[in-house]
Each structure stands twice: as structure tokens, then as C-alpha cells.
Design a protein around this motif. Structure first.
Motif, mmCIF file in Angstrom:
data_model
loop_
_atom_site.group_PDB
_atom_site.id
_atom_site.type_symbol
_atom_site.label_atom_id
_atom_site.label_comp_id
_atom_site.label_asym_id
_atom_site.label_seq_id
_atom_site.Cartn_x
_atom_site.Cartn_y
_atom_site.Cartn_z
ATOM 1 N N THR A 68 0.816 -1.206 0.000
ATOM 2 C CA THR A 68 0.000 0.000 0.000
ATOM 3 C C THR A 68 0.855 1.264 0.000
ATOM 4 O OG1 THR A 68 -0.131 0.067 2.404
ATOM 5 C CG2 THR A 68 -1.774 -1.247 1.282
ATOM 6 N N GLY A 69 0.191 2.371 -0.336
ATOM 7 C CA GLY A 69 0.840 3.677 -0.259
ATOM 8 C C GLY A 69 0.845 4.405 -1.580
ATOM 9 N N ALA A 70 0.889 5.744 -1.487
ATOM 10 C CA ALA A 70 0.986 6.628 -2.656
ATOM 11 C C ALA A 70 -0.122 6.368 -3.667
ATOM 12 C CB ALA A 70 2.358 6.487 -3.316
ATOM 13 N N GLY A 71 -1.357 6.167 -3.167
ATOM 14 C CA GLY A 71 -2.488 5.991 -4.071
ATOM 15 C C GLY A 71 -2.396 4.769 -4.956
ATOM 16 N N GLY A 72 -1.701 3.735 -4.468
ATOM 17 C CA GLY A 72 -1.531 2.515 -5.260
ATOM 18 C C GLY A 72 -0.278 2.519 -6.115
ATOM 19 N N ASN A 73 0.488 3.610 -6.105
ATOM 20 C CA ASN A 73 1.650 3.729 -6.984
ATOM 21 C C ASN A 73 2.801 2.812 -6.595
ATOM 22 O OD1 ASN A 73 0.399 5.662 -8.569
ATOM 23 N ND2 ASN A 73 1.278 7.379 -7.444
ATOM 24 N N ILE A 74 2.916 2.464 -5.308
ATOM 25 C CA ILE A 74 4.021 1.602 -4.885
ATOM 26 C C ILE A 74 3.894 0.220 -5.532
ATOM 27 C CG2 ILE A 74 5.021 0.401 -2.897
ATOM 28 C CD1 ILE A 74 4.441 2.927 -1.255
ATOM 29 N N ALA A 75 2.698 -0.360 -5.447
ATOM 30 C CA ALA A 75 2.475 -1.668 -6.075
ATOM 31 C C ALA A 75 2.552 -1.564 -7.590
ATOM 32 C CB ALA A 75 1.116 -2.225 -5.651
ATOM 33 N N SER A 76 2.024 -0.477 -8.139
ATOM 34 C CA SER A 76 2.025 -0.304 -9.593
ATOM 35 C C SER A 76 3.449 -0.208 -10.138
ATOM 36 C CB SER A 76 1.243 0.954 -9.977
ATOM 37 O OG SER A 76 -0.106 0.847 -9.583
ATOM 38 N N GLU A 77 4.304 0.561 -9.453
ATOM 39 C CA GLU A 77 5.695 0.666 -9.896
ATOM 40 C C GLU A 77 6.405 -0.674 -9.767
ATOM 41 O OE1 GLU A 77 9.862 3.086 -9.004
ATOM 42 O OE2 GLU A 77 8.166 3.302 -7.628
ATOM 43 N N TYR A 78 6.136 -1.381 -8.680
ATOM 44 C CA TYR A 78 6.777 -2.680 -8.472
ATOM 45 C C TYR A 78 6.483 -3.616 -9.646
ATOM 46 C CZ TYR A 78 7.969 -7.165 -6.351
ATOM 47 O OH TYR A 78 8.512 -8.402 -6.103
ATOM 48 N N VAL A 79 5.232 -3.671 -10.049
ATOM 49 C CA VAL A 79 4.859 -4.567 -11.147
ATOM 50 C C VAL A 79 5.379 -4.041 -12.482
ATOM 51 C CG1 VAL A 79 2.915 -5.597 -12.395
ATOM 52 C CG2 VAL A 79 2.881 -5.478 -9.892
ATOM 53 N N ALA A 80 5.364 -2.733 -12.675
ATOM 54 C CA ALA A 80 5.880 -2.158 -13.924
ATOM 55 C C ALA A 80 7.344 -2.519 -14.142
ATOM 56 C CB ALA A 80 5.713 -0.645 -13.908
ATOM 57 N N ARG A 81 8.107 -2.701 -13.034
ATOM 58 C CA ARG A 81 9.539 -2.986 -13.129
ATOM 59 C C ARG A 81 9.873 -4.467 -12.914
ATOM 60 N NH1 ARG A 81 11.796 1.835 -13.554
ATOM 61 N NH2 ARG A 81 10.831 3.660 -12.586
ATOM 62 N N ALA A 82 8.848 -5.282 -12.671
ATOM 63 C CA ALA A 82 9.084 -6.707 -12.408
ATOM 64 C C ALA A 82 9.451 -7.447 -13.702
ATOM 65 C CB ALA A 82 7.840 -7.336 -11.782
ATOM 66 N N ARG A 83 10.051 -8.622 -13.551
ATOM 67 C CA ARG A 83 10.362 -9.453 -14.723
ATOM 68 C C ARG A 83 9.066 -9.885 -15.395
ATOM 69 N NH1 ARG A 83 13.789 -14.525 -13.550
ATOM 70 N NH2 ARG A 83 13.510 -14.663 -15.814
ATOM 71 N N PRO A 84 8.979 -9.782 -16.714
ATOM 72 C CA PRO A 84 7.760 -10.209 -17.421
ATOM 73 C C PRO A 84 7.762 -11.711 -17.673
ATOM 74 C CG PRO A 84 9.313 -9.267 -18.980
ATOM 75 C CD PRO A 84 9.954 -9.149 -17.622
ATOM 76 N N ASP A 85 7.768 -12.478 -16.586
ATOM 77 C CA ASP A 85 7.885 -13.932 -16.707
ATOM 78 C C ASP A 85 6.587 -14.666 -16.396
ATOM 79 O OD1 ASP A 85 7.767 -13.463 -13.986
ATOM 80 O OD2 ASP A 85 9.755 -14.268 -13.529
ATOM 81 N N GLY A 86 5.504 -13.906 -16.138
ATOM 82 C CA GLY A 86 4.225 -14.561 -15.884
ATOM 83 C C GLY A 86 3.981 -14.940 -14.446
ATOM 84 N N TYR A 87 4.811 -14.420 -13.527
ATOM 85 C CA TYR A 87 4.625 -14.767 -12.117
ATOM 86 C C TYR A 87 4.273 -13.564 -11.247
ATOM 87 C CZ TYR A 87 6.307 -19.279 -13.567
ATOM 88 O OH TYR A 87 6.421 -20.479 -14.214
ATOM 89 N N THR A 88 4.172 -12.400 -11.855
ATOM 90 C CA THR A 88 3.783 -11.196 -11.127
ATOM 91 C C THR A 88 2.735 -10.443 -11.923
ATOM 92 O OG1 THR A 88 6.025 -11.002 -10.223
ATOM 93 C CG2 THR A 88 4.595 -9.084 -10.021
ATOM 94 N N PHE A 89 1.568 -10.206 -11.298
ATOM 95 C CA PHE A 89 0.482 -9.459 -11.920
ATOM 96 C C PHE A 89 0.019 -8.390 -10.942
ATOM 97 C CE2 PHE A 89 0.650 -13.530 -13.985
ATOM 98 C CZ PHE A 89 0.376 -13.257 -15.320
ATOM 99 N N LEU A 90 -0.800 -7.485 -11.421
ATOM 100 C CA LEU A 90 -1.329 -6.404 -10.579
ATOM 101 C C LEU A 90 -2.825 -6.283 -10.811
ATOM 102 C CD1 LEU A 90 -0.786 -3.780 -8.783
ATOM 103 C CD2 LEU A 90 -0.782 -2.547 -10.965
ATOM 104 N N LEU A 91 -3.575 -6.163 -9.709
ATOM 105 C CA LEU A 91 -4.983 -5.806 -9.853
ATOM 106 C C LEU A 91 -5.037 -4.275 -9.886
ATOM 107 C CD1 LEU A 91 -7.963 -7.727 -8.503
ATOM 108 C CD2 LEU A 91 -8.117 -5.286 -8.904
ATOM 109 N N ALA A 92 -5.065 -3.756 -11.098
ATOM 110 C CA ALA A 92 -5.027 -2.312 -11.326
ATOM 111 C C ALA A 92 -6.438 -1.744 -11.250
ATOM 112 C CB ALA A 92 -4.422 -2.020 -12.697
ATOM 113 N N THR A 93 -6.513 -0.435 -11.120
ATOM 114 C CA THR A 93 -7.806 0.250 -11.073
ATOM 115 C C THR A 93 -7.752 1.484 -11.963
ATOM 116 O OG1 THR A 93 -7.295 1.799 -9.278
ATOM 117 C CG2 THR A 93 -7.943 -0.427 -8.629
ATOM 118 N N ALA A 94 -8.918 2.056 -12.209
ATOM 119 C CA ALA A 94 -8.948 3.335 -12.928
ATOM 120 C C ALA A 94 -8.224 4.405 -12.122
ATOM 121 C CB ALA A 94 -10.390 3.754 -13.189
ATOM 122 N N GLY A 95 -8.180 4.232 -10.798
ATOM 123 C CA GLY A 95 -7.447 5.172 -9.961
ATOM 124 C C GLY A 95 -5.956 5.096 -10.185
#
Length: 328
Positions: A68-95
């Protein structure tokens, strides 16, 4: 000598194989769905509901990890920079991926480019809530508007954070109704609900999922919903358009599943297929509509998701600018 060289080369041959050829087919280990909001939030509730059948269909554990934190940006950044190997996803929102694009002066990721779209998961409305114990005179939406007009700037409302959809729904409402109300932002849905239950704030446009139970139990009163049609679990609660006579009023967001950019197409296709099948199952649809007030998507696929996402970045940009909200 030649024989020894040949044996040595034969021993090294397996090490020269591409990594992909040595790995077991995807998936072969646990998958994580990241969330940017606390336990008990609408995002968390949906992620955990999706994880169980997804784990069964993929044959590996699917776990939910909220950062949590920064309006969801912490998790969003983590996933944006994660390896695209199919083991990390994000439940994103319009927010996180539309509103925040304008709300924040700068983001450490690009909400549109730094994702692989998997599936849009549903349209999420807000519910206009008041506390019948502390505000017995606010029985209808028109009562709320009248009270706000009688005391401009005095009536306080809660939100889950500056620029969150729960804030911007109230901004839209105040502009449409011509009222001046006081915004009190909190750090998440839990503290905002506590403020309403404790009488610190007069009203709260909360997401439908966490709102339905307290309304059905009589703890809170729902004056309206932000969709163009009434919600199945709250059939007696009018739309804001009906309740306040505000033609065309609508304010809802979406949930969607995304992966890091560059996810291989076969993994994207498999994940989309599994998610789309799960959220179309009758039991899951009933859970969405009857207990969460979420409208299932007509077309959950990546192309449809991207079109909705792109349009929403532009739509919310105008609302954010109108609200004057800005976060460094």
C-alpha cells in the motif's frame, strides 16, 4: 586426445541449451497478484476472490500481496519494473492507471506503456453513504444537498485519499448539485469508514463492495449510487440521477488485471483465457453483481481493456483538473 575432447564437449552440451528449453512450461511455481490497497479494500476483496479459482485452473498457488501507499503507486511501480515472466500481476484500477496519470505531477512508471493488459474485471460504482445515527435528518440525496446549501463549506465528506475515485465522485457530485462541501481525505477505505461511523464526517462516496454490508445491516444509509442503473444488492437505493435530479450523473471506475510490459504473448493469452472464463462463470457473476455491485465486462479481453484504459486517462484528466487536486 580427440576422444577426451569429444567427451568434454558432450558433457557441456546441455549447458548451452537456451534457458527457455530447460524450464518447465509456464506456470510451474506460485503466481502473485499485487494490490495497492489495504486488506479489506474492494481491490483486496476482488483479488482474493479471483485467486482461488485461478489457482485451481493453473495448477499452482496464486497469492495476493498488498503493497500500500501513494495511491496505489508503490504496487504499480513494483509490477511495472518486475520481470515479465508470468509470475507477477497487478490488480489495477482506474485510480492507479488513469486518475493518477494526471493527479501526480510525476510518476515513476507510465500508466499506459508500462503494462501488459490481461483482462478488465468489471465496472465499479460508488455509493453515497451517510450515518443515520449522527445525521438522522439526511434521509435522501435532496436532504443532503439542502443541508450543504444551508451551510456552505461546513458539511464535511470523507474520501480514501486526495484524488481517489471516492474524492472525485464527490467533486463531480458537488459541481453537479451546486454545493460547497469540505473534503477530508483519509489513508484508505477503513479510516474513512471509521470517520463516517464516528460522526467526524457527514457523507462518503465509498466503493460498492465494502459499502453493501454496512447498508444492509443498518449501520449506514445509502442515499444513491453513482451508476445509471440501480444495483442488484441495493434495489431500493436510487441512482444519484434519480435521487437528486441530476441528469446524466455517473461516476464509476474499473478493476483490471495487468502484467509487466513485455509479457510473452502465449502467457498473456493463457492468462486472459483463464480469467475471462472464471469471471463469466454463473457463480462468479452472481458474486460480482449480488454481493459487490460490480458490473461484469461485456468483453474482458486485452484489446477492449486497452481502449477503455486509454479513454479513461483522458476522461479522468478533465475531472482531476476541475477538482484542483494535485499530489507531488
Amino acid at each position: 586426445m580427440l576422444r577426451r575432447t569429444a567427451l568434454a564437449l558432450a558433457a557441456l552440451a546441455p549447458l548451452a541449451l537456451p534457458a527457455a528449453a530447460q524450464e518447465a512450461p509456464w506456470p510451474n511455481r506460485p503466481i502473485t497478484i499485487m494490490g495497492g490497497f489495504p486488506n479489506g479494500s474492494g481491490v483486496d476483496i476482488y483479488a482474493r476472490k479471483l485467486a482461488e479459482p485461478l489457482s485451481r485452473s493453473l495448477g499452482v498457488p496464486v497469492v495476493v500481496d498488498n503493497r500500500t501507499g501513494a495511491g496505489g503507486n508503490i504496487a504499480s511501480e513494483y509490477v511495472a519494473r518486475a520481470r515479465p515472466d508470468g509470475y507477477t500481476f497487478l490488480l489495477a484500477t482506474a485510480g492507479t492507471h488513469a486518475i493518477n496519470a494526471t493527479l501526480y505531477k510525476s510518476l515513476p512508471f507510465d500508466p499506459l506503456r508500462d503494462v501488459t493488459h490481461i483482462a478488465i474485471l468489471g465496472d465499479v460504482p460508488n455509493v453515497l453513504l451517510v450515518n443515520p445515527q449522527h445525521s438522522p435528518g439526511l434521509r435522501t440525496c435532496r436532504d443532503l444537498v439542502a443541508a450543504a446549501k444551508a451551510r456552505p463549506g461546513a458539511l464535511a465528506y470523507a474520501s480514501t485519499g486526495n484524488g481517489a475515485s471516492t474524492h472525485l465522485s464527490a467533486v463531480q457530485f458537488a459541481a453537479a448539485a451546486g454545493i460547497d462541501v469540505l473534503h477530508v481525505p483519509y489513508r484508505g477505505q477503513g479510516p474513512a469508514m471509521v470517520s463516517l461511523l464516528g460522526g467526524e464526517t457527514a457523507f462518503f462516496f465509498n466503493q460498492s463492495g465494502p459499502s453493501i454490508g454496512p447498508v444492509q445491516q443498518g449501520q449506514l444509509r445509502a442515499l444513491g449510487v453513482t451508476t445509471r442503473a440501480r444495483l442488484a444488492p441495493l434495489p431500493d437505493v436510487p441512482t444519484i440521477e434519480e435521487a437528486c435530479g441530476l441528469p446524466g450523473f455517473e461516476s464509476s471506475t474499473w478493476y483490471g488485471l495487468v502484467a509487466p510490459p513485455g509479457l510473452p504473448a502465449p502467457i498473456q493469452a493463457r492468462m486472459t483465457q483463464e480469467v475471462a472464463r472464471i469471471i463469466a462463470e454463473p457463480d462468479f457473476v452472481a458474486w460480482l453483481t449480488d454481493s459487490q455491485g460490480i458490473t461484469p465486462p461485456a468483453d474482458p479481453g486485452p484489446a477492449s481493456f486497452r481502449r477503455i484504459h486509454e479513454a479513461d486517462v483522458a476522461r479522468w484528466a478533465e475531472i482531476v483538473r476541475r477538482s484542483g487536486a494535485q499530489v507531488d
